[in-house]
Write a protein that holds these residues in place. Structure first.
Motif, PDB file in Angstrom:
ATOM      1  N   GLY A  89      -6.045 -11.883   1.706  1.00 36.54           N
ATOM      2  CA  GLY A  89      -4.684 -11.995   1.162  1.00 36.54           C
ATOM      3  C   GLY A  89      -3.656 -11.156   1.890  1.00 36.54           C
ATOM      4  O   GLY A  89      -2.503 -11.063   1.461  1.00 36.54           O
ATOM      5  N   GLY A  90      -4.032 -10.561   3.006  1.00 30.98           N
ATOM      6  CA  GLY A  90      -3.094  -9.761   3.803  1.00 30.98           C
ATOM      7  C   GLY A  90      -2.533 -10.570   4.957  1.00 30.98           C
ATOM      8  O   GLY A  90      -2.608 -11.814   4.962  1.00 30.98           O
ATOM      9  N   GLN A  91      -1.969  -9.882   5.930  1.00 28.82           N
ATOM     10  CA  GLN A  91      -1.363 -10.532   7.092  1.00 28.82           C
ATOM     11  C   GLN A  91      -1.704  -9.768   8.366  1.00 28.82           C
ATOM     12  O   GLN A  91      -2.066  -8.580   8.303  1.00 28.82           O
ATOM     13  N   TYR A  97      -7.797  -0.133   0.021  1.00 33.74           N
ATOM     14  CA  TYR A  97      -6.732   0.603  -0.696  1.00 33.74           C
ATOM     15  C   TYR A  97      -5.361  -0.018  -0.485  1.00 33.74           C
ATOM     16  O   TYR A  97      -4.403   0.359  -1.163  1.00 33.74           O
ATOM     17  N   GLY A  98      -5.235  -0.910   0.502  1.00 31.54           N
ATOM     18  CA  GLY A  98      -3.911  -1.429   0.833  1.00 31.54           C
ATOM     19  C   GLY A  98      -3.223  -0.533   1.850  1.00 31.54           C
ATOM     20  O   GLY A  98      -3.687   0.569   2.149  1.00 31.54           O
ATOM     21  N   GLY A  99      -2.117  -1.006   2.397  1.00 30.30           N
ATOM     22  CA  GLY A  99      -1.385  -0.228   3.396  1.00 30.30           C
ATOM     23  C   GLY A  99      -1.290  -1.003   4.692  1.00 30.30           C
ATOM     24  O   GLY A  99      -1.429  -2.236   4.713  1.00 30.30           O
ATOM     25  N   GLY A 124       0.801  -1.217   0.000  1.00 25.56           N
ATOM     26  CA  GLY A 124       0.000   0.000   0.000  1.00 25.56           C
ATOM     27  C   GLY A 124       0.836   1.271   0.000  1.00 25.56           C
ATOM     28  O   GLY A 124       2.056   1.232   0.160  1.00 25.56           O
ATOM     29  N   LYS A 125       0.143   2.397  -0.154  1.00 29.56           N
ATOM     30  CA  LYS A 125       0.826   3.696  -0.191  1.00 29.56           C
ATOM     31  C   LYS A 125       0.613   4.476   1.104  1.00 29.56           C
ATOM     32  O   LYS A 125       0.951   5.664   1.191  1.00 29.56           O
ATOM     33  N   LEU A 171      -1.325  -4.990  10.995  1.00 30.76           N
ATOM     34  CA  LEU A 171      -2.057  -5.743   9.966  1.00 30.76           C
ATOM     35  C   LEU A 171      -2.167  -4.930   8.679  1.00 30.76           C
ATOM     36  O   LEU A 171      -2.052  -3.689   8.705  1.00 30.76           O
ATOM     37  N   GLY A 172      -2.352  -5.629   7.580  1.00 26.29           N
ATOM     38  CA  GLY A 172      -2.528  -4.942   6.295  1.00 26.29           C
ATOM     39  C   GLY A 172      -1.951  -5.714   5.136  1.00 26.29           C
ATOM     40  O   GLY A 172      -1.955  -6.963   5.154  1.00 26.29           O
ATOM     41  N   SER A 173      -1.465  -4.983   4.139  1.00 28.31           N
ATOM     42  CA  SER A 173      -0.951  -5.588   2.909  1.00 28.31           C
ATOM     43  C   SER A 173       0.175  -6.570   3.216  1.00 28.31           C
ATOM     44  O   SER A 173       1.019  -6.309   4.094  1.00 28.31           O
ATOM     45  N   TYR A 174       0.184  -7.664   2.459  1.00 29.13           N
ATOM     46  CA  TYR A 174       1.119  -8.756   2.743  1.00 29.13           C
ATOM     47  C   TYR A 174       2.567  -8.253   2.816  1.00 29.13           C
ATOM     48  O   TYR A 174       3.277  -8.493   3.796  1.00 29.13           O
ATOM     49  N   ASP A 175       2.999  -7.535   1.779  1.00 31.90           N
ATOM     50  CA  ASP A 175       4.401  -7.095   1.733  1.00 31.90           C
ATOM     51  C   ASP A 175       4.702  -6.057   2.816  1.00 31.90           C
ATOM     52  O   ASP A 175       5.799  -6.043   3.379  1.00 31.90           O
ATOM     53  N   ASP A 176       3.746  -5.221   3.160  1.00 38.19           N
ATOM     54  CA  ASP A 176       3.995  -4.208   4.209  1.00 38.19           C
ATOM     55  C   ASP A 176       4.207  -4.898   5.558  1.00 38.19           C
ATOM     56  O   ASP A 176       5.079  -4.526   6.335  1.00 38.19           O
ATOM     57  N   VAL A 177       3.397  -5.924   5.835  1.00 37.28           N
ATOM     58  CA  VAL A 177       3.557  -6.633   7.114  1.00 37.28           C
ATOM     59  C   VAL A 177       4.873  -7.401   7.124  1.00 37.28           C
ATOM     60  O   VAL A 177       5.555  -7.478   8.160  1.00 37.28           O
TER      61      VAL A 177
END
Ligand code: P6P
Length: 328
Positions: free
Chosen positions: A283-285, A249-251, A196-197, A309-315
């Motif tokens: 699909g998040g974490q 939105y992601g993040g 996310g942004k 918690l949030g977007s997979y890559d951010d977590v």
């Protein structure tokens, strides 16, 4: 794929059967009732219904007390529940034997209600466990890891009334059409963007955060070293609103432990688990700083935990920071 005009009822009956569908329909009834009450709250102040008594001289209930009563009544009358844990009640409610079913429901009837007077979106958060039979329920039936939940969701009361629900087969969002009195499928099969942004945290607590990881992560968001653009800070202070934006939105949403709240502020059963369940289904974490949030085993019904918690890559990024710190 074009989705037709699918009402919640039809969608859920297609996906769930029997007792479970009956339980969900009673939760939806509670959401519709609370949505109406929340929307009227502001007007109530204008027409003098607010304050200590209303025009009938009855004591005006605070919205969170009213919401709690609505959900307790709806869940008991469904005849499908055996234990209810509410953020509003110190003790769990054991449903009378004649009305017992095989589901335990944990819920915050009106999370973020301190924001109601300024019209900020607030919401109901729900998690559901199934027990073997419900005949002789014990508190241990509800003190289970979040991964054992059979469903979780929230209903956001704001510019629109949106129900976001997972029964373990992905996440769907429904928007209430007040003219029909029905929730319409508006967000089928929600998937959170892989990155996310924005990041979402109360930075006013930064001085009290325990450990360095969250400060390092927030600094990384604000001053990225890899030439990527800085992330935007988005924080409403109402978990349902902040998580809903993150989901769509992601993040990244985080409420770390701090000196004021050494175990974090958010409650494990009906905030951390319910929202973590939805994130993973989309699909998040969700991570507590020590482990996967849904693996946590609560020992008390109002236990708290830090949550990231949030977007997979951010977590993944904050998990890497914790792992690196752990190796020092
Ligand atoms: P703070 C609302 O009171 C709440 O329980 C959650 O909805 C929200 O995420 C959090 O507390 C906000 O806490 O300390 O930032 O005001």
């Amino acid at each position: 794929m074009e989705f037709g005009l699918v009402m919640y009822t039809a969608h859920t009956i297609r996906k769930s059967r029997g007792d479970f569908a009956i339980l969900l329909s009673h939760i939806v009834l509670g959401c519709k009732f609370v949505c109406t009450a929340v929307n009227k709250a502001g007007l109530a102040k204008l027409i003098g219904l607010a304050g200590e008594t209303n025009v009938q001289g009855e004591e005006q209930k605070k919205l969170d007390v009213l919401s709690n009563e609505v959900f307790i009544k709806a869940l008991v009358s469904s005849g499908r529940t055996c234990i209810l844990v509410s953020e509003e009640d110190e003790e769990a409610t054991f449903v009378e034997p004649a009305l017992r079913g095989k589901y335990c429901v944990v819920f915050d009837p009106l999370d973020g209600s301190s924001n109601i007077d300024c019209g900020v979106s607030i919401g109901t958060i729900v998690g559901i466990y199934a027990v073997k039979d419900g005949v002789d329920p014990k508190i241990e039936d509800v003190l289970q890891p979040g991964k054992n939940m059979v469903a979780a969701g929230y209903c956001k009361y704001g510019s629109s009334c949106t129900l976001v629900l997972s029964t373990g087969k992905g996440v769907n969002g429904f928007t209430l059409d007040p003219s029909l009195g029905e929730f319409i499928l508006t967000h089928p099969d929600i998937k959170i963007p892989i990155k996310g942004k924005s990041y979402s945290v109360n930075e006013g607590n930064a001085e009290n955060w325990d450990g360095q990881q969250q400060s390092m992560y927030v600094e990384k968001c604000k001053y990225p070293q890899d030439g990527s653009p800085a992330k935007s800070l988005r924080y409403i202070g109402s978990m349902v609103a902040d998580v809903h934006r993150t989901l769509l939105y992601g993040g990244f949403f985080l409420y770390p432990a701090d000196k004021k709240s050494p175990n974090g502020k958010l409650r494990v059963l009906y905030e951390v688990f319910a929202m973590s369940y939805l994130m993973e289904q989309a699909g998040g974490q969700a991570f507590t700083g020590k482990q996967r949030a849904l693996d946590l085993l609560p020992t008390k019904i109002h236990e708290r935990s830090p949550i990231f918690l949030g977007s997979y890559d951010d977590v993944e990024e904050i998990k890497a920071l914790y792992a690196a710190e752990g190796q020092k």
